[in-house]
Design an enzyme around this catalytic site. Structure first.
Site, PDB file in Angstrom:
ATOM      1  CE  LYS A 200      -9.920  -5.530  -1.783  1.00  0.00           C
ATOM      2  NZ  LYS A 200     -11.157  -6.035  -1.144  1.00  0.00           N
ATOM      3  CB  THR A 201      -4.449  -1.155   1.160  1.00  0.00           C
ATOM      4  OG1 THR A 201      -3.539  -1.816   2.035  1.00  0.00           O
ATOM      5  CG2 THR A 201      -5.853  -1.287   1.708  1.00  0.00           C
TER       6      THR A 201
ATOM      7  CB  ILE B 236       3.334  -6.317   1.058  1.00  0.00           C
ATOM      8  CG1 ILE B 236       4.475  -6.177   0.050  1.00  0.00           C
ATOM      9  CG2 ILE B 236       2.095  -5.541   0.611  1.00  0.00           C
ATOM     10  CD1 ILE B 236       5.050  -4.774  -0.091  1.00  0.00           C
TER      11      ILE B 236
ATOM     12  CE  LYS C 136      14.194  -3.252   2.011  1.00  0.00           C
ATOM     13  NZ  LYS C 136      14.889  -3.637   0.766  1.00  0.00           N
TER      14      LYS C 136
ATOM     15  CD  GLU D 267       7.424   9.277  -1.333  1.00  0.00           C
ATOM     16  OE1 GLU D 267       7.716  10.312  -1.919  1.00  0.00           O
ATOM     17  OE2 GLU D 267       7.567   9.109  -0.117  1.00  0.00           O
TER      18      GLU D 267
END
Ligand code: MOS
Length: 739
Positions: free
Chosen positions: A629-630, A625, A697, A701
């Protein structure tokens, strides 16, 4: 390894202060912009017999009414994969209600709007097909699929025979409705011709896709077309394809010889930019008494338009999500007189996994088994469809960590057994999965004499945080605080990047930016080591590092100098490098997917049939990640998207006229703050060295997938009623509740 940061959005301040400019807010250099308003078909099929523009032309300020009779001729054949067949005022055919049939062009928006209302269209009507086939095994199988990438059907083993022989069977039809994306920012295009060069400001998820389409339509070299899209107020797939209004704005500008601005109204956004197609899905699951799957059959049919082709790939997850030797998946299309469907957040998986994971829940009940236990029993350790290992799969941990945070074990298995006062409480779960995508991308990084850096990449930031991740990467690789890095994107004058779709932006552009950063860094260290006036002179560049805007000796961090000092002495304005990166062999070697687990608690009012989501825990494993935060924010957004799909969102079409009847935000219900409870997002640690050099990754979605099934499963637990037709509105529940 780059640490996970929690940096705030670098463009956040611009956005909340109104400093971020969106497509409709730009103005051409000379203040001579004209406004365009679309005139749309009021019939679903036929031909335009005649157009009377006399009254429209009398409106003061009107410059032209563009129709198929006077519109510039364009080349419909050359604009790329997703646009052939788009109705662009080249003939008199009408293929759906809402098709653009004329464009009123005037000196003010108000004049254009008035003129558009006065255009009189006369039609020769044809019989329209307005209802799609309800039979997922009926009409023909499309030849292409997921835009040519995969065959439309697959089989392994003996699915039908194994299903017939199964000890326990689920055999059900699931339905999902048309949904519209409804980003906050409506679509908008400002088109300006400068000789044979075309400049377009457009709300876009794909500036290079728009460039290819427009260059093709107008027969121009791609270099003659520039698309600019610095800020995008959400897209969710609706701004990925070059929809007709973009080309029409450029055609209008050409016709009148002045810049033209065209902004879609909210109502027009239900006819002009695609939608998630309606699907009917037949899912059959066979299992032995221990809950081991012996057959999975998933047949889907999705609505298609009378022109073009878009196939909703509902069965792809069913091919690989569970271990089962006998699997068959088919995809079919049903043509109706409506606009072309398109990608909408988690195309395929959002609709398909709703059906599959509802059926898995039904199977768990039929077996008297805990739904998580059933999924663990059928856990796929490799992709049995592609017959490849997963690059990584941390789904077990998603189930475990999600269940623990949600306190799944307090669930009393019996439906209608949990209550809070008069409310029926239900707990449900489902699996999430989405493929890992990546495309070729390029970037440029420039370290400047003032100690700041610029990173340039023609990607888009659709609200996802692309600016922030771009700046972060440069900050981390060059040892600069974020406020000394400027990111530039959304412009075809920048190095090429792919569509911001398929959750691929970070995975595609990060490796290119990283490569450019590493090249700048290497050049810089080399310069310092080779400069007799540098405190680092004579050291091996291998011994050097960067931090806090300085170059320093790794072993003796006080020894070093600032970038400014080095560049000043060297007389250099900047150190610059290009980077590019494309997918390698990983897709051939591995099956690459992200995974997650969704847990939902609902409360159902037994008198009203109203469903309220009370709690949601989503646990996701999606590799690295890039920004916690975003990233968290994006995951929450994805879950909310799924809540709308589950409970409120559906585009209604009048079966007599083919007209959308709820094309407003008052009638098409997206979740609002009061509908959204506490959402807990768990980012499950996962390292993946195969997917791409960053190991990211993609998360755009994934969190939408499984949400609708988890809610439907929770509603069943609360009420004993299985709703196989989204959205789950009170009218579908109320009859069964009054027991
Ligand atoms: Mo997304 S539907 O790939 O913009």
């Amino acid at each position: 390894m780059i640490p996970i940061t929690t940096a705030s959005r670098v463009d956040g301040r611009l956005k909340v202060t109104g400093g971020a400019r969106y497509a409709a807010e730009f103005a051409p250099a000379q203040d001579n912009v004209l406004h365009a308003v679309l005139v749309q078909s009021t019939i679903a099929a036929g031909r335009v017999a005649s157009i009377d523009t006399a009254r429209a032309k009398q409106v003061p300020g009107v410059v032209a009414i563009m129709t198929h009779e006077n519109a510039p001729r364009i080349d419909l054949g050359k604009a790329g994969d997703m646009t052939p067949g788009f109705p662009l005022l080249q003939d008199d055919r009408v293929m759906f209600n809402g098709q653009h049939l004329a464009v009123a062009i005037a000196t003010s928006f108000e004049a254009a709007q008035q003129a558009a209302q006065l255009v009189e269209l006369h039609y020769n009507r044809d019989e329209a097909t307005l209802l799609m086939s309800d039979n997922p095994t009926g009409t023909s199988v499309p030849q292409r699929f997921r835009n040519g990438m995969r065959p439309p059907a697959s089989t392994r083993g003996t699915p039908q025979a194994s299903f017939d022989a199964a000890a326990v069977k689920i055999d059900q039809i699931y339905r999902t409705p048309i949904e519209h994306h409804n980003p906050m920012e409506p679509h908008a295009t400002l088109a300006e011709w400068q000789g044979d060069r075309l400049l377009v400001h457009n709300a876009s998820q794909s500036v290079f896709g728009n460039r290819k389409a427009l260059a093709g339509f107008f027969g121009l070299p791609e270099d003659n077309v520039r698309i600019v899209s610095p800020f995008v107020g959400g897209g969710f797939g609706s701004k990925g394809v070059s929809w007709p209004h973009i080309t029409l704005a450029a055609m209008a500008a050409k016709l009148v010889g002045q810049p033209v601005k065209l902004v879609l109204t909210r109502r027009q956004m239900f006819t002009s930019n695609g939608y998630r197609p309606k699907t009917v899905q037949h899912v059959r699951l066979g299992a032995d008494r221990d809950g081991r799957l012996t057959a999975v059959l998933h047949d889907g049919i999705s609505q298609n338009s009378a022109y073009g082709e878009f196939s909703e790939p509902v069965g792809l997850a069913s091919e690989m999500l569970y271990s089962c030797p006998n699997v068959a998946v088919t995809h079919r299309l049903s043509k109706v007189n409506q606009g072309l469907p398109t990608f909408m957040r988690a195309p395929g998986e959002a609709s398909g996994v709703y059906a599959l994971e509802s059926a898995m829940d039904e199977l768990a009940w039929a077996l008297g088994m805990d739904p998580i236990e059933l999924r663990l029993k059928n856990y796929a350790d490799r992709d049995e469809h592609e017959d490849k290992p997963f690059s990584s799969k941390t789904l077990r941990a998603c189930y475990e960590q999600g269940a623990a945070a949600f306190d799944w074990k307090r669930r009393v298995a019996q439906p209608r057994s949990m209550r809070d006062g008069r409310l029926l409480i239900g707990l449900g779960m489902a699996t999430a999965t989405y493929p890992v995508n990546r495309s070729e991308a390029a970037a440029k990084v420039r370290l400047q004499a003032d100690g700041t850096a610029i990173v340039r990449c023609g990607s888009q930031d659709i609200g996802t945080g692309t600016y922030t991740v771009m700046a972060q990467l440069v900050g981390e690789h060059l040892g600069l605080p974020l406020d000394r890095v400027r990111a530039e994107l959304g412009d075809t004058a920048l190095p090429q990047a792919p569509v911001s779709g398929g959750s691929q932006s970070v995975a595609s552009i990060s490796p290119a930016i990283r490569e450019a950063c590493l090249a700048v860094r290497a050049q810089t260290l080399q310069l310092a080591a080779g400069d007799p006036a540098s405190p680092l002179h004579g050291l091996d560049p291998e011994e050097l590092d960067v931090a806090d805007g300085r170059i320093l000796q790794s072993a003796e961090k006080s020894r070093g100098e600032t970038y400014q000092a080095l560049l000043a002495r060297q007389g250099r304005a900047a150190i610059e490098a290009d980077g590019s990166a494309k997918p390698g062999e990983e897709k051939q070697k591995f099956s690459m997917h992200s995974f997650g687990a969704q847990f939902v608690e609902v409360a159902v009012d037994p008198d009203l049939g109203e469903v309220r989501v009370r709690r949601h825990v989503g646990a996701f494993a999606a590799g690295r990640i890039m920004n916690a935060k975003t990233g968290r924010s994006q995951m929450i957004g994805g879950i909310v998207f799924g809540m709308g799909m589950a409970l409120t969102e559906a585009t209604e079409v009048d079966p007599r006229s083919g007209r959308v009847t709820n094309a407003t935000m008052a009638d098409y219900l997206v979740p609002v703050h009061l509908d959204v409870p506490e959402i807990e997002v768990i980012m499950v640690a996962e390292q993946d060295d195969a997917v791409n050099p960053l190991g990211a990754k993609g998360i755009g979605e994934l969190p939408t997938v499984g949400t609708a099934a988890a809610i439907a499963n929770a509603v069943y637990h609360a009420t004993g009623q299985r709703i196989r037709d989204l959205p789950i509105r009170p009218d579908k529940l109320i009859d069964g509740l009054s027991i």
